[in-house]
Design a protein around this motif. Structure first.
Motif, PDB file in Angstrom:
ATOM      1  N   VAL A   1       0.829  -1.207   0.000  1.00 41.28           N
ATOM      2  CA  VAL A   1       0.000   0.000   0.000  1.00 41.28           C
ATOM      3  C   VAL A   1       0.862   1.255   0.000  1.00 41.28           C
ATOM      4  O   VAL A   1       0.599   2.210  -0.744  1.00 41.28           O
ATOM      5  CB  VAL A   1      -0.952   0.000   1.215  1.00 41.28           C
ATOM      6  CG1 VAL A   1      -1.675   1.350   1.337  1.00 41.28           C
ATOM      7  CG2 VAL A   1      -1.963  -1.122   1.104  1.00 41.28           C
ATOM      8  N   ASP A   2       1.921   1.269   0.807  1.00 43.62           N
ATOM      9  CA  ASP A   2       2.814   2.434   0.871  1.00 43.62           C
ATOM     10  C   ASP A   2       3.427   2.741  -0.489  1.00 43.62           C
ATOM     11  O   ASP A   2       3.470   3.903  -0.922  1.00 43.62           O
ATOM     12  CB  ASP A   2       3.927   2.189   1.894  1.00 43.62           C
ATOM     13  CG  ASP A   2       3.423   2.224   3.330  1.00 43.62           C
ATOM     14  OD1 ASP A   2       2.298   2.712   3.546  1.00 43.62           O
ATOM     15  OD2 ASP A   2       4.154   1.750   4.223  1.00 43.62           O
TER      16      ASP A   2
ATOM     17  N   ASN B   1       0.605   3.920  -2.985  1.00 41.65           N
ATOM     18  CA  ASN B   1       0.136   5.274  -2.697  1.00 41.65           C
ATOM     19  C   ASN B   1       1.150   6.337  -3.101  1.00 41.65           C
ATOM     20  O   ASN B   1       0.792   7.423  -3.564  1.00 41.65           O
ATOM     21  CB  ASN B   1      -0.186   5.423  -1.208  1.00 41.65           C
ATOM     22  CG  ASN B   1      -1.450   4.694  -0.803  1.00 41.65           C
ATOM     23  OD1 ASN B   1      -2.230   4.283  -1.657  1.00 41.65           O
ATOM     24  ND2 ASN B   1      -1.655   4.534   0.495  1.00 41.65           N
TER      25      ASN B   1
ATOM     26  N   LYS C   1       0.795   6.690  -6.751  1.00 40.63           N
ATOM     27  CA  LYS C   1      -0.609   6.687  -7.192  1.00 40.63           C
ATOM     28  C   LYS C   1      -0.897   5.551  -8.179  1.00 40.63           C
ATOM     29  O   LYS C   1      -1.396   5.767  -9.285  1.00 40.63           O
ATOM     30  CB  LYS C   1      -0.982   8.043  -7.807  1.00 40.63           C
ATOM     31  CG  LYS C   1      -0.969   9.188  -6.793  1.00 40.63           C
ATOM     32  CD  LYS C   1      -1.529  10.452  -7.377  1.00 40.63           C
ATOM     33  CE  LYS C   1      -1.544  11.572  -6.345  1.00 40.63           C
ATOM     34  NZ  LYS C   1      -2.354  11.259  -5.141  1.00 40.63           N
TER      35      LYS C   1
ATOM     36  N   GLY D   1      -6.378  -0.521   2.608  1.00 43.68           N
ATOM     37  CA  GLY D   1      -5.837   0.457   1.650  1.00 43.68           C
ATOM     38  C   GLY D   1      -5.921   0.077   0.193  1.00 43.68           C
ATOM     39  O   GLY D   1      -5.600   0.892  -0.677  1.00 43.68           O
TER      40      GLY D   1
ATOM     41  N   THR E   1      -9.108   5.639  -0.835  1.00 48.46           N
ATOM     42  CA  THR E   1      -8.210   5.331  -1.957  1.00 48.46           C
ATOM     43  C   THR E   1      -8.797   5.849  -3.267  1.00 48.46           C
ATOM     44  O   THR E   1      -8.064   6.375  -4.112  1.00 48.46           O
ATOM     45  CB  THR E   1      -7.966   3.809  -2.043  1.00 48.46           C
ATOM     46  OG1 THR E   1      -7.472   3.341  -0.787  1.00 48.46           O
ATOM     47  CG2 THR E   1      -6.957   3.488  -3.135  1.00 48.46           C
TER      48      THR E   1
ATOM     49  N   ALA F   1      -8.130   9.522  -3.313  1.00 42.79           N
ATOM     50  CA  ALA F   1      -6.703   9.814  -3.500  1.00 42.79           C
ATOM     51  C   ALA F   1      -6.268   9.624  -4.947  1.00 42.79           C
ATOM     52  O   ALA F   1      -5.400  10.356  -5.455  1.00 42.79           O
ATOM     53  CB  ALA F   1      -5.868   8.930  -2.579  1.00 42.79           C
TER      54      ALA F   1
END
Length: 330
Positions: free
Chosen positions: A242-243, A246, A249, A263, A312, A315
């Motif tokens: 997830v890190d 993110n 993107k 996430g 998410t 984002a």
């Protein structure tokens, strides 16, 4: 006259003693029956690793046992994703005299199924029980093993259609543990179906959860999206994926709802609690003597739905369409 009364009294006393003895036998019989009705069953539990989906499946299993009113003692063991420990756990449970084994993952089920043909085994969180050689077939499992699988026939096709048609994906990254039968089976199925719809798979293999972040980073610049399957090694370290996703993107579809909550963008899936509960219902039938594992077909998840992570979605700037019929978590 006194002699007659005396004889009558002796006869009456004897009759009372006989009736008392009979009543005592009946009471003993009732107590024995009551003991049988309240038998405490011993269930051994083997789980390959600690993560929310597997934990939810075990919660569901226990709830089904509780709802059936059975008295149960659990012997719970977790291998912490260590294959040698998984084998040791299997040996311990088989030799401990449990009434039934609940195997919560493909490696867990394989390990215990290889060691006993006598103790009933009920599994869940297994993707392909036939390919993993746990059962003979879905309809007729055979032997002493049955359970519930963690893949719905429509889940992968629906996910790939979303990646291609809604996210305009072309190159999809998959991080997985090639040493886990459950994962290899899924990846092979995904690759075959991706080829049919014109998507390209880019693989990154790991052997431990500590390698997950680096493997995900190796995909940067090579893929335009990710698809995280129900791989126990990767899901146990999902925050690492997830890190990375993110930070750049990168849309990340996942295979179960707990990973959406942690996430992931979205999943076509089901609740692991539900397949655990269904496995528990099967265990109840076996423990009550109503069925044998061989008589209970392996079950697919019953309810497939589409869930998105709202944070998410926001984002990534994705516009949600009504026709997706999606539910949201945050």
């Amino acid at each position: 006259m006194k002699s007659t009364k005396k004889k009558f009294g002796m006869v009456l006393s004897a009759a009372i003693l006989i009736l008392a003895a009979c009543g005592g036998d009946e009471s003993a019989s009732t107590n024995t029956k009551g003991a049988e009705d309240t038998k405490t069953f011993k269930i051994g539990v083997t789980q390959i690793v600690e993560h929310p989906s597997l934990n939810a499946a075990f919660d569901g299993f226990q709830k089904a046992i509780e709802d059936a009113g059975l008295e149960v003692e659990y012997e719970v063991k977790n291998a912490q994703n260590d294959n040698s420990q998984n084998t040791t756990i299997a040996n311990d449970l088989v030799s401990s005299g449990v009434d039934l084994i609940f195997a919560n993952s493909t490696p867990s089920a394989q390990a215990v199924a290889a060691l006993t043909e006598d103790i009933p085994i009920v599994f869940t969180s297994v993707t392909n029980a036939v390919d993993a050689e746990i059962v003979d077939s879905m309809e007729s499992p055979g032997g002493n093993v049955t359970g519930t699988v963690d893949t719905h026939p429509d889940a992968i096709p629906s996910t790939l259609a979303f990646l291609k048609n809604e996210l305009d994906a072309k190159n999809v990254g998959i991080v997985f543990n090639a040493g886990e039968q459950n994962s290899r089976s899924q990846v092979d199925a995904v690759k075959e179906q991706m080829a049919e719809v014109g998507l390209n798979v880019v693989e990154a293999s790991v052997s431990t959860s500590a390698e997950v972040k680096q493997a995900t980073e190796s995909l940067i610049g090579k893929v335009d999206s990710l698809y995280i399957i129900t791989d126990n090694t990767v899901v146990s370290a999902l925050e690492s994926v997830v890190d990375v996703a993110n930070e750049i993107k990168l849309p990340m579809m996942v295979a179960e709802f707990d990973s959406v909550k942690r996430g992931g963008l979205g999943a076509y899936g089901f609740e692991f609690y539900d397949i655990g509960y269904e496995a528990g219902e099967m265990a109840v039938k076996i423990l009550k003597g109503e069925s044998t594992p061989a008589e209970l077909p392996v079950q697919y998840p019953q309810n497939l739905k589409f869930v998105l992570n709202k944070n998410t979605v926001d984002a990534l700037g994705i516009e949600v369409k009504d026709e997706w019929e999606s539910e949201f978590v945050e």
